[in-house]
Design an enzyme around this catalytic site. Sequence first.
Site, mmCIF file in Angstrom:
data_model
loop_
_atom_site.group_PDB
_atom_site.id
_atom_site.type_symbol
_atom_site.label_atom_id
_atom_site.label_comp_id
_atom_site.label_asym_id
_atom_site.label_seq_id
_atom_site.Cartn_x
_atom_site.Cartn_y
_atom_site.Cartn_z
ATOM 1 C CD GLU A 270 -3.291 0.347 2.106
ATOM 2 O OE1 GLU A 270 -2.888 0.144 3.265
ATOM 3 O OE2 GLU A 270 -4.494 0.394 1.826
ATOM 4 C CG HIS A 296 7.613 -28.906 1.034
ATOM 5 N ND1 HIS A 296 8.300 -30.062 0.713
ATOM 6 C CD2 HIS A 296 8.237 -28.395 2.129
ATOM 7 C CE1 HIS A 296 9.276 -30.246 1.593
ATOM 8 N NE2 HIS A 296 9.261 -29.248 2.458
ATOM 9 C CE LYS A 412 -11.716 2.753 1.614
ATOM 10 N NZ LYS A 412 -10.930 3.664 2.414
HETATM 11 O O1 PA5 Z 1 -2.968 2.052 5.956
HETATM 12 C C1 PA5 Z 1 -4.114 2.446 5.866
HETATM 13 O O2 PA5 Z 1 -4.408 3.650 5.963
HETATM 14 C C2 PA5 Z 1 -5.255 1.484 5.653
HETATM 15 O O3 PA5 Z 1 -4.832 0.191 5.472
HETATM 16 C C3 PA5 Z 1 -6.184 1.531 6.847
HETATM 17 O O4 PA5 Z 1 -5.501 1.120 7.999
HETATM 18 C C4 PA5 Z 1 -7.420 0.658 6.649
HETATM 19 O O5 PA5 Z 1 -8.056 0.978 5.449
HETATM 20 C C5 PA5 Z 1 -8.402 0.882 7.805
HETATM 21 O O6 PA5 Z 1 -8.735 2.227 7.911
HETATM 22 P P1 PA5 Z 1 -9.382 2.842 9.210
HETATM 23 O O7 PA5 Z 1 -8.437 2.715 10.335
HETATM 24 O O8 PA5 Z 1 -9.634 4.264 8.855
HETATM 25 O O9 PA5 Z 1 -10.651 2.081 9.463
#
Ligand code: PA5
Length: 421
Positions: A270, A296, A412
């Site tokens: 990410e 494996h 989203k």
């Molecule tokens: O790194 C990030 O920002 C995301 O992976 C969030 O942690 C994830 O989408 C969850 O978001 P939130 O804490 O706002 O619910």
Amino acid sequence: MSLLKYNLENLFSDDVQALVRHESGFDFKEAKSRFESFTQDASASIYSGYREDLLKSSDLSELKACAEKLQKLADVLVVCGIGGSSLGAQSVLSALGKSSKVLFLDNLDSFHFERSFAQLDLGRTALLIISKSGGTIESMVNAARVMDLYKTSGIDFKERTVAVTTDGAGSLYSWAQENNLDSFYIPQLVGGRFSLMTPAGLLPLAFADVNIDYFLAGARQELNAPEPQLWPLAKRLNELEVAGMGVLTLWPYASVLFDWGRWFQQLWGESLGKRAKNGVGVGSFPAACVGANDQHSLLQFLIEGSPRCVSMFVCLKSWEGAEDWMVSLPKSFHSKLGFSQGRKYSEILNAEAKATQGALSEVGRPSFELLVEKLDETNLGALYAHAMDLTVACGALKEINPFDQPGVEIGKKILPSVLES
Ligand code: PA5
């Protein structure tokens, strides 16, 4: 001094050098100053407070008191959170063998939900809702479902529910205020996947009796004196990616560290899978594996398949804390496996890690090893903090923003229309 130690020999061998052909012109000095601006200059356009927030020692007494209060009324803490609001604590608890006290509800999976609750005494559970934005569908829907269970069973949710979110913003914050719930906050400038050392990670860890002081001490030690090969490694990983090696396979050689790989997979993917300044997508795809299991399963691909993978091995130097059996095989197994007779269980696994790296090296495929002294809070703190620094260092070299995730917003936006159609 860093508690971690790299072996980068197989990343700088002649074979790997030939893959890279020429060392790219990444400028260390520039990248380091970008890294500093990313992590020290709160007024910069790209910034995360994960380092600064962690390095300043904060008073954890309220958080510890809350964990103790929850422990008195609950045997199991149900955590509703996802991604960065879940994977960090999940993985530390797996590594330390303390998962049984915390139930993580991240996906909207009714099978998992029902099967998990079927094992629990609802009256001896507490609920922790973690969402930095305060509006993530999976976390909020799961939390509402748990509260519905409380309501149906006549259990007052207020005394047993805690929120971790952003101070002053979002629906979780407002709802927690309205209901007078205990609340803790993730600093605005610390992104979800960098939030393990904030209440988002520390509260579930404290509930499960993890020594969070040691965990933070290990992290701080690493941030103050990073493993010296951090930058050469970041540079080489970027060079390999530019040379077409677009997959980073993660190989902890310990089942209990598989979840660490899943956490790092999110952090790396990410943070670094981004459009570069020229609009072109960059980043290597992180693939969580585990040794020896995936010898494996996936090793064949890495040895003979498409040569696009770089492999990271994470090994434990000492297995202190585990009962380390001395191998004793029946005579008839000796013809093939006699070499393992009298060796320790862990010695064989660590040797398998070395053998796999040797095999990759023999066919000219790049790999490297990170050695962790042992599996305890302090060393884990160092491991997690280092993974964050390495990710940000790679982002600084690529000149991208490692702290945002614009790509995940598209789906989203589409979701409501899918439900309406
Ligand atoms: O790194 C990030 O920002 C995301 O992976 C969030 O942690 C994830 O989408 C969850 O978001 P939130 O804490 O706002 O619910």
